[in-house]
Each structure stands twice: as C-alpha cells, then as structure tokens.
Scaffold this motif. Structure first.
Motif, PDB file in Angstrom:
ATOM      1  N   UNK A  69       0.859  -1.174   0.000  1.00 40.24           N
ATOM      2  CA  UNK A  69       0.000   0.000   0.000  1.00 40.24           C
ATOM      3  C   UNK A  69       0.902   1.234   0.000  1.00 40.24           C
ATOM      4  N   UNK A  70       0.643   2.178  -0.919  1.00 34.29           N
ATOM      5  CA  UNK A  70       1.538   3.317  -1.044  1.00 34.29           C
ATOM      6  C   UNK A  70       0.798   4.503  -1.669  1.00 34.29           C
ATOM      7  N   UNK A  71       1.403   5.682  -1.533  1.00 34.89           N
ATOM      8  CA  UNK A  71       0.912   6.886  -2.185  1.00 34.89           C
ATOM      9  C   UNK A  71       1.463   6.917  -3.605  1.00 34.89           C
ATOM     10  N   UNK A  72       0.592   6.973  -4.593  1.00 27.22           N
ATOM     11  CA  UNK A  72       1.038   6.881  -5.989  1.00 27.22           C
ATOM     12  C   UNK A  72       1.967   8.028  -6.363  1.00 27.22           C
ATOM     13  N   UNK A  73       1.752   9.208  -5.805  1.00 30.87           N
ATOM     14  CA  UNK A  73       2.613  10.355  -6.125  1.00 30.87           C
ATOM     15  C   UNK A  73       4.032  10.138  -5.605  1.00 30.87           C
ATOM     16  N   UNK A  74       4.150   9.557  -4.419  1.00 33.88           N
ATOM     17  CA  UNK A  74       5.491   9.325  -3.880  1.00 33.88           C
ATOM     18  C   UNK A  74       6.204   8.227  -4.670  1.00 33.88           C
ATOM     19  N   UNK A  75       5.471   7.242  -5.160  1.00 38.15           N
ATOM     20  CA  UNK A  75       6.081   6.213  -5.996  1.00 38.15           C
ATOM     21  C   UNK A  75       6.687   6.836  -7.253  1.00 38.15           C
ATOM     22  N   UNK A  76       5.984   7.820  -7.828  1.00 37.41           N
ATOM     23  CA  UNK A  76       6.530   8.526  -8.980  1.00 37.41           C
ATOM     24  C   UNK A  76       7.805   9.274  -8.601  1.00 37.41           C
ATOM     25  N   UNK A  77       7.783   9.870  -7.404  1.00 38.64           N
ATOM     26  CA  UNK A  77       8.961  10.598  -6.934  1.00 38.64           C
ATOM     27  C   UNK A  77      10.175   9.673  -6.812  1.00 38.64           C
ATOM     28  N   UNK A  78       9.987   8.497  -6.228  1.00 36.29           N
ATOM     29  CA  UNK A  78      11.090   7.553  -6.045  1.00 36.29           C
ATOM     30  C   UNK A  78      11.662   7.114  -7.399  1.00 36.29           C
ATOM     31  N   UNK A  79      10.758   6.823  -8.355  1.00 34.36           N
ATOM     32  CA  UNK A  79      11.212   6.387  -9.671  1.00 34.36           C
ATOM     33  C   UNK A  79      12.012   7.491 -10.368  1.00 34.36           C
ATOM     34  N   UNK A  80      11.517   8.734 -10.288  1.00 33.61           N
ATOM     35  CA  UNK A  80      12.234   9.851 -10.893  1.00 33.61           C
ATOM     36  C   UNK A  80      13.571  10.095 -10.199  1.00 33.61           C
ATOM     37  N   UNK A  81      13.555  10.029  -8.869  1.00 31.43           N
ATOM     38  CA  UNK A  81      14.781  10.265  -8.105  1.00 31.43           C
ATOM     39  C   UNK A  81      15.851   9.232  -8.476  1.00 31.43           C
ATOM     40  N   UNK A  82      15.450   7.978  -8.606  1.00 35.38           N
ATOM     41  CA  UNK A  82      16.401   6.925  -8.988  1.00 35.38           C
ATOM     42  C   UNK A  82      16.990   7.185 -10.380  1.00 35.38           C
ATOM     43  N   UNK A  83      16.129   7.585 -11.320  1.00 42.07           N
ATOM     44  CA  UNK A  83      16.611   7.820 -12.685  1.00 42.07           C
ATOM     45  C   UNK A  83      17.533   9.031 -12.740  1.00 42.07           C
ATOM     46  N   UNK A  84      17.235  10.063 -11.947  1.00 40.76           N
ATOM     47  CA  UNK A  84      18.091  11.256 -11.936  1.00 40.76           C
ATOM     48  C   UNK A  84      19.441  10.973 -11.285  1.00 40.76           C
ATOM     49  N   UNK A  85      19.449  10.106 -10.299  1.00 38.27           N
ATOM     50  CA  UNK A  85      20.721   9.712  -9.678  1.00 38.27           C
ATOM     51  C   UNK A  85      21.601   8.975 -10.681  1.00 38.27           C
ATOM     52  N   UNK A  86      20.967   8.138 -11.518  1.00 39.76           N
ATOM     53  CA  UNK A  86      21.728   7.347 -12.484  1.00 39.76           C
ATOM     54  C   UNK A  86      22.452   8.232 -13.498  1.00 39.76           C
ATOM     55  N   UNK A  87      21.826   9.359 -13.867  1.00 40.20           N
ATOM     56  CA  UNK A  87      22.443  10.256 -14.858  1.00 40.20           C
ATOM     57  C   UNK A  87      23.201  11.392 -14.175  1.00 40.20           C
ATOM     58  N   UNK A  88      23.287  11.325 -12.829  1.00 40.59           N
ATOM     59  CA  UNK A  88      24.013  12.336 -12.051  1.00 40.59           C
ATOM     60  C   UNK A  88      23.530  13.745 -12.368  1.00 40.59           C
ATOM     61  N   UNK A 133      22.152  17.484 -11.923  1.00 44.71           N
ATOM     62  CA  UNK A 133      22.499  18.563 -10.996  1.00 44.71           C
ATOM     63  C   UNK A 133      21.305  18.863 -10.103  1.00 44.71           C
ATOM     64  N   UNK A 134      21.549  19.639  -9.052  1.00 40.80           N
ATOM     65  CA  UNK A 134      20.459  20.014  -8.142  1.00 40.80           C
ATOM     66  C   UNK A 134      19.377  20.771  -8.900  1.00 40.80           C
ATOM     67  N   UNK A 135      19.793  21.677  -9.791  1.00 39.56           N
ATOM     68  CA  UNK A 135      18.820  22.438 -10.568  1.00 39.56           C
ATOM     69  C   UNK A 135      17.980  21.556 -11.473  1.00 39.56           C
ATOM     70  N   UNK A 136      18.620  20.600 -12.132  1.00 42.02           N
ATOM     71  CA  UNK A 136      17.892  19.662 -12.988  1.00 42.02           C
ATOM     72  C   UNK A 136      16.928  18.813 -12.169  1.00 42.02           C
ATOM     73  N   UNK A 137      17.382  18.393 -10.989  1.00 46.15           N
ATOM     74  CA  UNK A 137      16.530  17.577 -10.110  1.00 46.15           C
ATOM     75  C   UNK A 137      15.272  18.338  -9.724  1.00 46.15           C
ATOM     76  N   UNK A 138      15.438  19.594  -9.308  1.00 46.02           N
ATOM     77  CA  UNK A 138      14.293  20.407  -8.879  1.00 46.02           C
ATOM     78  C   UNK A 138      13.337  20.653 -10.036  1.00 46.02           C
ATOM     79  N   UNK A 139      13.886  21.001 -11.195  1.00 47.66           N
ATOM     80  CA  UNK A 139      13.019  21.269 -12.354  1.00 47.66           C
ATOM     81  C   UNK A 139      12.222  20.034 -12.756  1.00 47.66           C
ATOM     82  N   UNK A 140      12.884  18.883 -12.756  1.00 50.68           N
ATOM     83  CA  UNK A 140      12.190  17.649 -13.144  1.00 50.68           C
ATOM     84  C   UNK A 140      11.068  17.325 -12.165  1.00 50.68           C
TER      85      UNK A 140
END
Length: 260
Positions: A51-70, A72-79
């Motif tokens: 059981x989970x919040x669907x919005x946070x699941x999207x956040x985790x998936x995006x965060x993982x993908x952004x970490x993989x491509x390293x 920047x903080x600005x790119x992370x916030x904009x995404x």
C-alpha cells in the motif's frame, strides 16, 4: 538520536499483483495543518501486498533515474516540479507478509533519508457492528477496533473475501473499502478496483533499518525543528534562532499509531 544500522535494499520484485485497489485518502499529517488529499494504491498479490501513495512512488522512480544520470540540483528540482512530485508529504509504503507471513515491512522517509522496519501484522481486536453500507458498489459490513492509541471504524466487503486493506489495516473476512479514525485525522475510501497484473516491487535503495519506536521519535524531532534536524543530519551546527523571525514553525505529527 542515534543512527541505526544501514542496509542497502536495491529495487526487487517481490510478487505479481492480480488486483489494484484505489483509495481516495484524506490525511492530516500534522495537527497544525489541514488535511491533504492523496491517491493511495493497494496492490494485492498471491503472497505479498503493498500500500503506497502513488505520487510518492513517482517521486522515487524519478529520483532513482536522476541519480543514475548524475543530474544537478537544478535539474533535479526542475524535473520534480514539472512532474508535480516536489511537494510530497506522504511517503509511507506498507508491505504485508514481508519478510514472512503475518509480518510486515514499513518503509518511509525523513528529509530524503529512507528507512524501513519490520514487525508483526497488527492483531486488531475488531468488534463487528450491526450495520451495513455500500462502498464503491460493494455491500459492506461495519467493524470497530483500537490499535496503538487510535480507534478505527472500517467498512469491509465479504463480496471480496480478501484479508487486507489500506495502510496496516487488515484482519477481517473481507477487503476493507473504507476506514477512518475517531479523531478525524485519517480517511481512506475505495474509489475503484481493477484486475491488473503488475510486479510488486520493493522500492528504495540504501534504506536504513530502524525500529518503529525509533522512527516515531525521529519523525517527531524532524517536525519540531526541520532546519535543525537537517543541519544535524548533515553534520552542521544547529541554526542560530536568536532572531525569532527566522525560527522555523514547529509542528506536531498526527501519528497513525502511538508506541509510547
């Protein structure tokens, strides 16, 4: 506040769902704030449910993908802003029957630090009530039970003979389609059920293992002084609050369960 031992938990497939239950959730995370509305999903598989919040699941998936491509903080916030996942506040996930039958794994975050703990499934002493209703088109019966300082009223349907429900709630002869607590802090109402096969995934890398009691104390400290907490976690001195204009607002979390 001592840090518990760390454990790297890579994303892994636990089971395959056959049913997705969507709940419209109305949650009051802090006593000083208003309720927030979220879409909470319950994925049910043969052996495991989550059981989970669907919005946070999207956040985790995006965060993982952004970490993989390293990114920047600005790119992370904009995404995150572009995908509407920057201002998330509901980050829990409850995996029932993991790591074993009649146990659960709870995952959550505090300021981007991911934690998990394991415990037995709640042994709620449900009291059946002489009442019926209809939720999302299903005939339901009423039950009331107390668990760790909260009194829950639920409506469950024996038309769906599955022992499960939103958050940690379960223990009835039918799926829980509506749940609310007596204080009026938390509401879950089923708005849709679909047969859907998809992998049930344990999300979150490098999660720190803790205990339920420790996590409750930690989340309480975080909401009392968020700036001070972030400084502490990053090894910096606590902010100078001598100028009260810059003192952060202190909040009291509405904990779903009380371990004290």
């Amino acid at each position: 506040m001592c840090l518990m031992c760390c454990s790297s938990k890579a994303i892994e497939v636990l089971d395959t769902s056959y049913l997705h239950v969507n709940y419209e959730a109305k949650l009051k995370m802090n006593k000083e704030k208003k309720h927030i509305n979220r879409n909470v999903v319950l994925e049910i598989g043969k052996d495991v449910s989550v059981c989970y919040d669907s919005k946070f699941r999207q956040f985790i998936a995006l965060d993982d993908s952004l970490k993989m491509v390293r990114a920047s903080v600005g790119e992370w916030i904009r995404t995150m802003e572009n995908n509407g996942t920057l201002g998330r506040t509901v980050s829990f996930a409850v995996y029932k029957h993991l790591p074993a039958m009649n146990e659960l794994t709870y995952t959550d975050e505090i300021f981007r630090y991911l934690y998990y703990y394991e415990q037995e499934l709640p042994a709620i002493d449900w009291q059946m009530q002489n009442a019926d209703s209809v939720v999302c088109g299903y005939s339901c019966s009423k039950a009331v039970g107390e668990w760790r300082g909260r009194r829950w009223t639920v409506w469950y349907s024996m038309d769906i003979p599955i022992d499960d429900g939103p958050w940690k709630l379960q223990g009835l002869p039918g799926l829980i389609l509506h749940a609310e607590d007596a204080q009026g802090d938390f509401f879950f109402t089923c708005v849709g059920i679909e047969e859907k096969r998809s992998p049930i995934i344990l999300w979150g890398d490098h999660m720190r293992k803790c205990t339920p009691e420790w996590f409750q104390r930690e989340i309480t400290e975080f909401w009392k002084d968020q700036s001070g907490y972030v400084s502490f976690r990053n090894g910096m001195p606590k902010p100078d609050y001598s100028n009260t204009d810059f003192r952060p607002q202190s909040f009291t979390p509405c904990l779903m369960e009380n371990y004290e």
